[in-house]
Design an enzyme around this catalytic site. Structure first.
Site, PDB file in Angstrom:
ATOM      1  N   ARG A  22       0.720  -1.144   0.019  1.00 24.01           N
ATOM      2  CA  ARG A  22       0.037   0.007  -0.090  1.00 24.01           C
ATOM      3  C   ARG A  22       0.933   1.371  -0.039  1.00 24.01           C
ATOM      4  O   ARG A  22       2.137   1.160   0.144  1.00 24.01           O
ATOM      5  CB  ARG A  22      -1.057  -0.017   1.172  1.00 24.01           C
ATOM      6  CG  ARG A  22      -0.718  -0.781   2.347  1.00 24.01           C
ATOM      7  CD  ARG A  22       0.467   0.052   3.278  1.00 24.01           C
ATOM      8  NE  ARG A  22       0.081   1.598   3.345  1.00 24.01           N
ATOM      9  CZ  ARG A  22       1.007   2.398   3.531  1.00 24.01           C
ATOM     10  NH1 ARG A  22       2.357   2.122   3.755  1.00 24.01           N
ATOM     11  NH2 ARG A  22       0.884   3.732   3.656  1.00 24.01           N
ATOM     12  N   GLY A  23       0.093   2.352  -0.260  1.00 21.63           N
ATOM     13  CA  GLY A  23       1.136   3.690  -0.319  1.00 21.63           C
ATOM     14  C   GLY A  23       1.096   3.733  -1.820  1.00 21.63           C
ATOM     15  O   GLY A  23       1.234   3.022  -2.558  1.00 21.63           O
ATOM     16  N   GLN A  45      -2.201   2.706   9.619  1.00 23.92           N
ATOM     17  CA  GLN A  45      -1.069   2.905   9.215  1.00 23.92           C
ATOM     18  C   GLN A  45       0.055   3.647   9.847  1.00 23.92           C
ATOM     19  O   GLN A  45       1.407   3.316   9.949  1.00 23.92           O
ATOM     20  CB  GLN A  45      -1.177   3.378   7.806  1.00 23.92           C
ATOM     21  CG  GLN A  45      -1.728   2.592   6.627  1.00 23.92           C
ATOM     22  CD  GLN A  45      -3.234   2.769   6.643  1.00 23.92           C
ATOM     23  OE1 GLN A  45      -3.965   3.272   7.769  1.00 23.92           O
ATOM     24  NE2 GLN A  45      -3.936   2.473   5.545  1.00 23.92           N
ATOM     25  N   ASP A  75      -1.917  10.683  -2.418  1.00 22.79           N
ATOM     26  CA  ASP A  75      -2.349   9.751  -3.277  1.00 22.79           C
ATOM     27  C   ASP A  75      -2.532  10.138  -4.611  1.00 22.79           C
ATOM     28  O   ASP A  75      -2.504   9.394  -5.766  1.00 22.79           O
ATOM     29  CB  ASP A  75      -3.778   8.981  -2.612  1.00 22.79           C
ATOM     30  CG  ASP A  75      -3.077   7.929  -1.657  1.00 22.79           C
ATOM     31  OD1 ASP A  75      -2.965   8.695  -0.604  1.00 22.79           O
ATOM     32  OD2 ASP A  75      -2.832   6.786  -1.715  1.00 22.79           O
ATOM     33  N   LYS A  82      -4.872  10.046   2.818  1.00 19.92           N
ATOM     34  CA  LYS A  82      -5.410   9.283   3.888  1.00 19.92           C
ATOM     35  C   LYS A  82      -6.493  10.017   4.598  1.00 19.92           C
ATOM     36  O   LYS A  82      -6.200  11.302   5.034  1.00 19.92           O
ATOM     37  CB  LYS A  82      -4.588   8.620   4.937  1.00 19.92           C
ATOM     38  CG  LYS A  82      -4.868   7.639   5.915  1.00 19.92           C
ATOM     39  CD  LYS A  82      -5.982   6.494   5.411  1.00 19.92           C
ATOM     40  CE  LYS A  82      -5.182   5.749   4.170  1.00 19.92           C
ATOM     41  NZ  LYS A  82      -6.202   4.902   3.373  1.00 19.92           N
TER      42      LYS A  82
HETATM   43  O1  MRU Z   1      -4.666   3.363   2.002  1.00 24.01           O
HETATM   44  P1  MRU Z   1      -3.109   3.490   2.104  1.00 24.01           P
HETATM   45  O2  MRU Z   1      -2.316   3.048   3.151  1.00 24.01           O
HETATM   46  O3  MRU Z   1      -2.418   2.993   0.646  1.00 24.01           O
HETATM   47  O4  MRU Z   1      -3.110   5.059   2.334  1.00 24.01           O
HETATM   48  C1  MRU Z   1      -1.756   5.651   2.014  1.00 24.01           C
HETATM   49  C2  MRU Z   1      -1.658   7.127   2.210  1.00 24.01           C
HETATM   50  O5  MRU Z   1      -2.513   7.760   2.215  1.00 24.01           O
HETATM   51  C3  MRU Z   1      -0.050   7.681   2.104  1.00 24.01           C
HETATM   52  O6  MRU Z   1      -0.207   9.049   2.475  1.00 24.01           O
HETATM   53  C4  MRU Z   1       0.161   7.945   0.328  1.00 24.01           C
HETATM   54  O7  MRU Z   1      -0.229   7.089  -0.396  1.00 24.01           O
HETATM   55  C5  MRU Z   1       1.306   8.667   0.407  1.00 24.01           C
HETATM   56  S1  MRU Z   1       2.492   7.516   0.269  1.00 24.01           S
HETATM   57  C6  MRU Z   1       4.228   7.959  -0.209  1.00 24.01           C
END
Ligand code: MRU
Length: 352
Positions: A50-51, A201, A242, A253
């Site tokens: 994820r990320g 997270q 994202d 997030k």
């Molecule tokens: O649901 P996730 O854990 O994939 O969400 C991730 C985020 O919101 C991060 O802040 C974002 O992807 C930036 S990662 C460099």
């Protein structure tokens, strides 16, 4: 100092993906081998990987997994069709992080344009593109770290949300890259990590990454951030993103928007750190960024343990959008975009 190999490809074009299963952290740092595209789709959907940038890298390697059952006699045209099918399938895994679609588009384009003389050579060229997506992300993260590190001074307290670290990228992070670089420059500072309900997270991943690197971190519940700011205990906020629309509105997030509003009320600078692969210039503003809705049981039964009455109505959006007016600057690999808007973003992103 540790280097996290979040996701990598093992072997040649018929190899497999090797990744950390992030759902098991921090209790266990287990690597898993992913050998087919369905398992990779599930890994993205269930946040094993994820990320935003890491999802893009996973998808690029997923295209290689999608080619593995093609017969040795397959023509380049048949392989191209298979790439298109795999890309459509992987694009259905998660809707918000634009890096996923950006990486799939790069793979599709390579598949279309590659002038290979044999299917073997063609596959090798496609794998090289997936590796390039990974390597470019690693380089962009290092540059983000360098470009943002001056924002952190000795004695400061920085607040971050979710996980925008090595686990969310090829290996060094975006928001956390700024902190890692400041630490490498010898600065002493403190970080508050918001736990990031519902999937934690911040608690599970960011706290772990910062501790692994010896950075002084304090974990807080998300609803404690405003109180801390009112006490003057937060000097700046840095999060990842994202998807960033052309005018700088940024999806990240769920909970990021609240932090940005609180930051403005307390006159605390609010920064977003993101590579150019996270910008979606096809969207004029954040209103049309698709927001992923996730299952109710992530809130009512975290890790299988029921904490809310069965049958209660639940609203579980995974992301929110912070309007660009709340963003002090976006830290990119190309430099800082202060007071981001359509003009300043386009100037930085389209400059040669
Ligand atoms: O649901 P996730 O854990 O994939 O969400 C991730 C985020 O919101 C991060 O802040 C974002 O992807 C930036 S990662 C460099």
């Amino acid at each position: 100092m540790i280097n996290i190999e979040t996701i990598q490809w093992i072997g040649g074009p018929d190899g497999c993906v090797d990744m950390i299963d992030q759902t098991l952290l921090p209790n266990e740092c287990r690597r898993i081998a992913v050998r087919n595209v369905e398992t990779l789709w599930q890994a993205i959907k269930t946040l094993k990987v994820r990320g935003a940038p890491a999802i893009g890298i996973a998808a690029a390697y997923g295209v290689m997994l999608g080619l593995q059952n093609t017969p040795p006699t397959a023509t380049v045209e048949q392989l191209q069709n298979q790439v298109r099918k795999t890309c459509d399938y992987l694009a259905s895994s998660r809707p918000t992080a634009v890096n996923l679609f950006w990486a799939l588009d790069r793979m599709k384009q390579t598949a279309q344009q590659c002038q290979a003389t044999s299917p073997g050579e063609w596959k090798a060229r496609l794998l090289a593109e997936a590796h390039a997506i990974r390597d470019e992300d690693a380089a962009m993260c290092r540059a983000i770290g360098k470009n943002g590190a001056d924002l952190i001074q000795n004695g400061m307290s920085v607040l971050t949300h979710c996980n925008a670290g090595g686990l969310a990228t090829a290996d060094y992070g975006t928001a956390l890259a700024v902190m890692f670089t400041a630490q490498e420059q010898g600065k002493k500072f403190h970080v508050y990590a918001g736990e990031t309900r519902p999937l934690l997270q911040g608690a599970r991943l960011t706290a772990w990454e910062l501790m692994q690197r010896g950075i002084d971190v304090t974990l807080i519940c998300d609803n404690m951030a405003g109180h801390l700011m009112s006490l003057g205990k937060v000097n700046l906020i840095i999060t990842g993103a994202d998807r960033i629309a052309a005018n700088g509105d940024a999806a990240n997030k769920i909970g990021t928007y609240s932090l940005a509003v609180l930051a403005q009320a307390h006159k605390i600078p609010f920064y977003i750190a993101a590579p150019s692969s996270t910008f979606d210039l096809s969207l004029p503003d954040g209103k049309s960024i698709p927001i992923e809705q996730r299952a109710a049981d992530e809130i009512t039964q975290p890790w299988g343990h029921r904490i809310a009455p069965a049958g209660v109505n639940v609203y579980n959006p995974a992301f929110d959008v912070t309007p660009h007016e709340y963003v002090t600057a976006i830290i990119t690999e190309r430099g800082l975009i202060h007071h981001p808007d359509t003009k300043s973003i386009s100037e930085i992103l389209t400059a040669k």
